[in-house]
Design a protein around this motif. Structure first.
Motif, PDB file in Angstrom:
ATOM      1  N   ILE A  66      11.887  10.099  -7.803  1.00 32.96           N
ATOM      2  CA  ILE A  66      12.921  11.127  -7.915  1.00 32.96           C
ATOM      3  C   ILE A  66      14.177  10.596  -7.242  1.00 32.96           C
ATOM      4  N   LEU A  67      15.208  10.329  -8.018  1.00 34.01           N
ATOM      5  CA  LEU A  67      16.457   9.819  -7.471  1.00 34.01           C
ATOM      6  C   LEU A  67      17.256  11.002  -6.957  1.00 34.01           C
ATOM      7  N   SER A  68      17.297  11.134  -5.639  1.00 31.37           N
ATOM      8  CA  SER A  68      17.896  12.326  -5.044  1.00 31.37           C
ATOM      9  C   SER A  68      18.136  12.107  -3.561  1.00 31.37           C
ATOM     10  N   SER A  69      19.360  12.315  -3.114  1.00 29.40           N
ATOM     11  CA  SER A  69      19.634  12.233  -1.680  1.00 29.40           C
ATOM     12  C   SER A  69      19.171  13.488  -0.963  1.00 29.40           C
ATOM     13  N   SER A  70      19.222  14.636  -1.622  1.00 25.49           N
ATOM     14  CA  SER A  70      18.810  15.881  -0.966  1.00 25.49           C
ATOM     15  C   SER A  70      17.298  15.957  -0.794  1.00 25.49           C
ATOM     16  N   MET A  71      16.543  15.368  -1.728  1.00 24.50           N
ATOM     17  CA  MET A  71      15.089  15.357  -1.615  1.00 24.50           C
ATOM     18  C   MET A  71      14.602  14.215  -0.735  1.00 24.50           C
ATOM     19  N   ASP A  72      15.479  13.278  -0.435  1.00 27.67           N
ATOM     20  CA  ASP A  72      15.147  12.161   0.452  1.00 27.67           C
ATOM     21  C   ASP A  72      15.389  12.581   1.894  1.00 27.67           C
ATOM     22  N   THR A  73      14.740  13.660   2.281  1.00 29.72           N
ATOM     23  CA  THR A  73      14.895  14.292   3.591  1.00 29.72           C
ATOM     24  C   THR A  73      13.556  14.868   4.017  1.00 29.72           C
ATOM     25  N   ALA A  74      13.503  15.361   5.243  1.00 32.73           N
ATOM     26  CA  ALA A  74      12.273  16.013   5.714  1.00 32.73           C
ATOM     27  C   ALA A  74      11.942  17.219   4.849  1.00 32.73           C
ATOM     28  N   PRO A  87      23.614   9.670  10.392  1.00 30.07           N
ATOM     29  CA  PRO A  87      24.225  10.942  10.768  1.00 30.07           C
ATOM     30  C   PRO A  87      25.126  11.526   9.691  1.00 30.07           C
ATOM     31  N   ALA A  88      25.916  10.680   9.035  1.00 30.66           N
ATOM     32  CA  ALA A  88      26.847  11.194   8.035  1.00 30.66           C
ATOM     33  C   ALA A  88      26.121  11.704   6.801  1.00 30.66           C
ATOM     34  N   ARG A  89      24.827  11.304   6.604  1.00 32.97           N
ATOM     35  CA  ARG A  89      24.112  11.683   5.411  1.00 32.97           C
ATOM     36  C   ARG A  89      23.003  12.685   5.683  1.00 32.97           C
ATOM     37  N   ARG A  90      22.692  12.930   6.949  1.00 29.80           N
ATOM     38  CA  ARG A  90      21.544  13.765   7.237  1.00 29.80           C
ATOM     39  C   ARG A  90      21.782  15.197   6.767  1.00 29.80           C
ATOM     40  N   ILE A  91      20.798  15.760   6.073  1.00 32.81           N
ATOM     41  CA  ILE A  91      20.871  17.148   5.644  1.00 32.81           C
ATOM     42  C   ILE A  91      19.960  17.951   6.563  1.00 32.81           C
ATOM     43  N   GLU A  92      20.536  18.757   7.414  1.00 31.59           N
ATOM     44  CA  GLU A  92      19.745  19.518   8.379  1.00 31.59           C
ATOM     45  C   GLU A  92      19.017  20.653   7.686  1.00 31.59           C
ATOM     46  N   GLU A  93      18.018  21.157   8.371  1.00 32.69           N
ATOM     47  CA  GLU A  93      17.220  22.240   7.818  1.00 32.69           C
ATOM     48  C   GLU A  93      18.082  23.460   7.528  1.00 32.69           C
ATOM     49  N   GLY A  94      18.051  23.923   6.270  1.00 30.76           N
ATOM     50  CA  GLY A  94      18.708  25.167   5.919  1.00 30.76           C
ATOM     51  C   GLY A  94      20.215  25.118   5.928  1.00 30.76           C
ATOM     52  N   THR A  95      20.847  23.942   5.977  1.00 31.60           N
ATOM     53  CA  THR A  95      22.308  23.901   6.040  1.00 31.60           C
ATOM     54  C   THR A  95      22.894  23.035   4.931  1.00 31.60           C
ATOM     55  N   GLU A  96      22.239  22.974   3.785  1.00 33.99           N
ATOM     56  CA  GLU A  96      22.771  22.191   2.681  1.00 33.99           C
ATOM     57  C   GLU A  96      24.056  22.828   2.172  1.00 33.99           C
ATOM     58  N   ASN A  97      25.058  22.020   1.955  1.00 36.36           N
ATOM     59  CA  ASN A  97      26.351  22.519   1.527  1.00 36.36           C
ATOM     60  C   ASN A  97      26.398  22.697   0.024  1.00 36.36           C
ATOM     61  N   ARG A 102       0.839  -1.187   0.000  1.00 37.50           N
ATOM     62  CA  ARG A 102       0.000   0.000   0.000  1.00 37.50           C
ATOM     63  C   ARG A 102       0.875   1.238   0.000  1.00 37.50           C
ATOM     64  N   LEU A 103       0.433   2.270  -0.740  1.00 35.86           N
ATOM     65  CA  LEU A 103       1.244   3.480  -0.831  1.00 35.86           C
ATOM     66  C   LEU A 103       1.445   4.125   0.523  1.00 35.86           C
ATOM     67  N   ASN A 104       0.436   4.074   1.395  1.00 31.79           N
ATOM     68  CA  ASN A 104       0.590   4.738   2.685  1.00 31.79           C
ATOM     69  C   ASN A 104       1.558   4.008   3.605  1.00 31.79           C
ATOM     70  N   SER A 105       2.046   2.836   3.146  1.00 33.95           N
ATOM     71  CA  SER A 105       3.062   2.149   3.936  1.00 33.95           C
ATOM     72  C   SER A 105       4.468   2.519   3.511  1.00 33.95           C
ATOM     73  N   LEU A 106       4.591   3.361   2.460  1.00 34.71           N
ATOM     74  CA  LEU A 106       5.914   3.751   2.002  1.00 34.71           C
ATOM     75  C   LEU A 106       6.617   4.559   3.079  1.00 34.71           C
ATOM     76  N   PRO A 107       7.934   4.389   3.207  1.00 31.40           N
ATOM     77  CA  PRO A 107       8.669   5.124   4.242  1.00 31.40           C
ATOM     78  C   PRO A 107       8.722   6.607   3.941  1.00 31.40           C
ATOM     79  N   VAL A 108       8.647   7.417   4.975  1.00 28.63           N
ATOM     80  CA  VAL A 108       8.829   8.855   4.817  1.00 28.63           C
ATOM     81  C   VAL A 108      10.257   9.109   4.369  1.00 28.63           C
ATOM     82  N   ALA A 109      10.402  10.021   3.407  1.00 28.17           N
ATOM     83  CA  ALA A 109      11.713  10.229   2.797  1.00 28.17           C
ATOM     84  C   ALA A 109      12.618  11.040   3.714  1.00 28.17           C
ATOM     85  N   VAL A 110      13.132  10.417   4.746  1.00 25.75           N
ATOM     86  CA  VAL A 110      14.017  11.104   5.688  1.00 25.75           C
ATOM     87  C   VAL A 110      15.227  10.215   5.969  1.00 25.75           C
ATOM     88  N   SER A 111      16.414  10.775   5.809  1.00 26.05           N
ATOM     89  CA  SER A 111      17.624  10.033   6.139  1.00 26.05           C
ATOM     90  C   SER A 111      17.902  10.127   7.625  1.00 26.05           C
TER      91      SER A 111
END
Length: 447
Positions: free
Chosen positions: A201-209, A104-114, A92-101
């Motif tokens: 969408i294949l994207s590590s930056s979009m795979d975040t909150a 720690p080494a991969r997490r993109i914090e709010e407003g701090t993308e390099n 079911r689509l609603n069982s898909l994981p929320v796109a959040v890493s």
């Protein structure tokens, strides 16, 4: 339908100033705050706004041609459905994981993308560039399989086993912050033509909150879209590009003067089509018609007006069955002739080279569409679509252009490198296209 829109078969014719990251800017502001109480107060407020403010986001009957003579011949349109992934299990689509890493080494914090770490030194020699790249390798997560990216295949299957009428792919290797209204429009208009399709969408930056919030307006309306961190080693495994990636990761090749993310995007789109089949598109299109009925197709960017044979192809739209043999040829060419110093060499020029080389091979059954199908306006003229008609002649041109696109185009390529900063003026062709082909239609007048 206008005779200008024809479908061509391969078997028939082949012819320095970087933006400062928020992190570094924040540091400089804080350093100055101690020197002035007034500046301290103002700067503190500015920093809070700067860090936390998010911009709100909110069947053609065509002809084919004989490869040897170039003669245009009538041909029915193929509507066989595209291939899908293997070993799929319905979920079911609603069982898909929320796109959040959560790594720690991969997490993109709010407003701090390099800023992009793969922009090579300006005017560096080959030896200097290779030495620079070797130093950068440890921090290039995109070249590795990690805790999050190893979930890639399972997450793809979860998405594509939700009664998808078609499988769509986009690649986004820039920051989530730069995924703006124009990119959102591409996804939005896709679902206006294919509401039951699935978009990956294949994207590590979009795979975040942050990325999840950007896509949430589409999810809230029940559309099936998911951003997933790509696993590049998995995608190229057992393909001709696997050895190329090993050499790159070993620091044994010149990455080139063009930012490597451009070349990786070219590679990922080929590999993901080979592994799963479906429709790949860049993120700067407006969808006018459903593409899911097309099969094993690519578009010409330009043609010879006399012979009507294509002169250049473009890989910004590619539609292929899973494991199609020409995709293997693309991957072989990528690995064999990789050149990181020439823009387009591993992208549009690559598909042109390969399809030119197999023109006489009856094993490949590929449809090449003329420019009006996917690229009805070239990059030189694209700005005119954004302008409000000022004269009666302008208005007639706008009406005729819209009529032609509605009749003969599946999608319209917006050439974002050229048009990203252009304002969409009211009553322009762009404004009218968007009004007819969007679901959410938020912030469309923002560049």
């Amino acid at each position: 339908m206008s005779p200008a829109l024809r479908k061509f078969s391969v078997r028939s014719m082949l012819g320095p100033f970087r933006k400062m990251s928020k992190k570094s800017l924040t540091y400089r502001l804080i350093s100055r705050m101690a020197k002035s109480p007034v500046l301290s107060t103002i700067s503190f407020a500015a920093i809070l706004c700067f860090i936390y403010a998010d911009r709100p986001m909110s069947n053609l009957s065509i002809n084919t041609a004989n490869i040897k003579t170039g003669e245009v011949l009538p041909s029915p349109q193929t509507t066989t459905p595209l291939g899908g992934g293997e070993g799929q299990v319905a979920t079911r689509l609603n069982s898909l994981p929320v796109a959040v890493s959560t790594t720690p080494a991969r997490r993109i914090e709010e407003g701090t993308e390099n800023e992009d770490p793969l922009i090579p030194p300006f005017k560096a020699s080959v030896d200097e560039r290779m030495e620079w790249f070797r130093r950068k390798l440890p921090e290039l997560e995109i070249l590795k399989s990690n805790e999050l990216s190893k979930k890639f295949h399972g997450r793809v299957l979860e998405l594509y086993n939700n009664n998808c009428s078609a499988q769509f792919f986009m690649v986004w290797l820039s920051t989530a912050q730069s995924f703006g209204p124009r990119e959102f429009l591409s996804a939005d208009s896709l679902f206006s033509t294919t509401p039951d399709g699935c978009l990956l969408i294949l994207s590590s930056s979009m795979d975040t909150a942050k990325g999840y919030r950007i896509l949430k307006p589409l999810l809230d309306r029940g559309f099936k879209v998911l951003a997933v961190t790509p696993d590049v080693p998995f995608l190229v495994k057992n393909t001709p590009a696997e050895a190329w990636l090993d050499d790159l990761k070993g620091g044994n090749m010149d990455p080139g003067s063009v930012p490597l993310f451009n070349h990786l995007s070219d590679l990922i789109r080929l590999a993901v089509l080979y592994k799963y089949g479906g429709v790949y598109l860049d993120t700067d299109f407006i969808f006018l018609k459903d593409l899911s009925g097309l099969r094993n197709a690519i578009g010409a960017q330009s043609i010879n007006q006399v012979t009507k044979k294509w002169t250049r192809l473009n890989g910004a739209v590619m539609i292929f069955d899973i494991h199609h043999p020409v995709l293997l040829e693309f991957l072989k060419e990528y690995a064999k002739t990789f050149n990181g110093n020439r823009w387009g060499h591993n992208g549009p020029y690559l598909v042109s080279r390969v399809l030119e080389s197999i023109r006489d091979n009856s094993e490949y059954n590929i449809t090449i569409f003329p420019p009006k199908a996917f690229y009805p306006v070239n990059w030189v003229q694209i700005a005119k679509l954004f302008k409000k008609p000022e004269t009666e002649a302008d208005s007639k041109w706008a009406d005729d252009t819209l009529a032609d696109m509605s009749s003969e185009s599946y999608v319209v390529h917006l050439w974002n490198k050229r048009s990203r900063e252009l304002k969409i003026e009211e009553a322009s062709v762009m404004a009218r296209l968007i009004a007819e082909h969007c679901n959410i239609c938020e912030n469309i007048y923002d560049p």
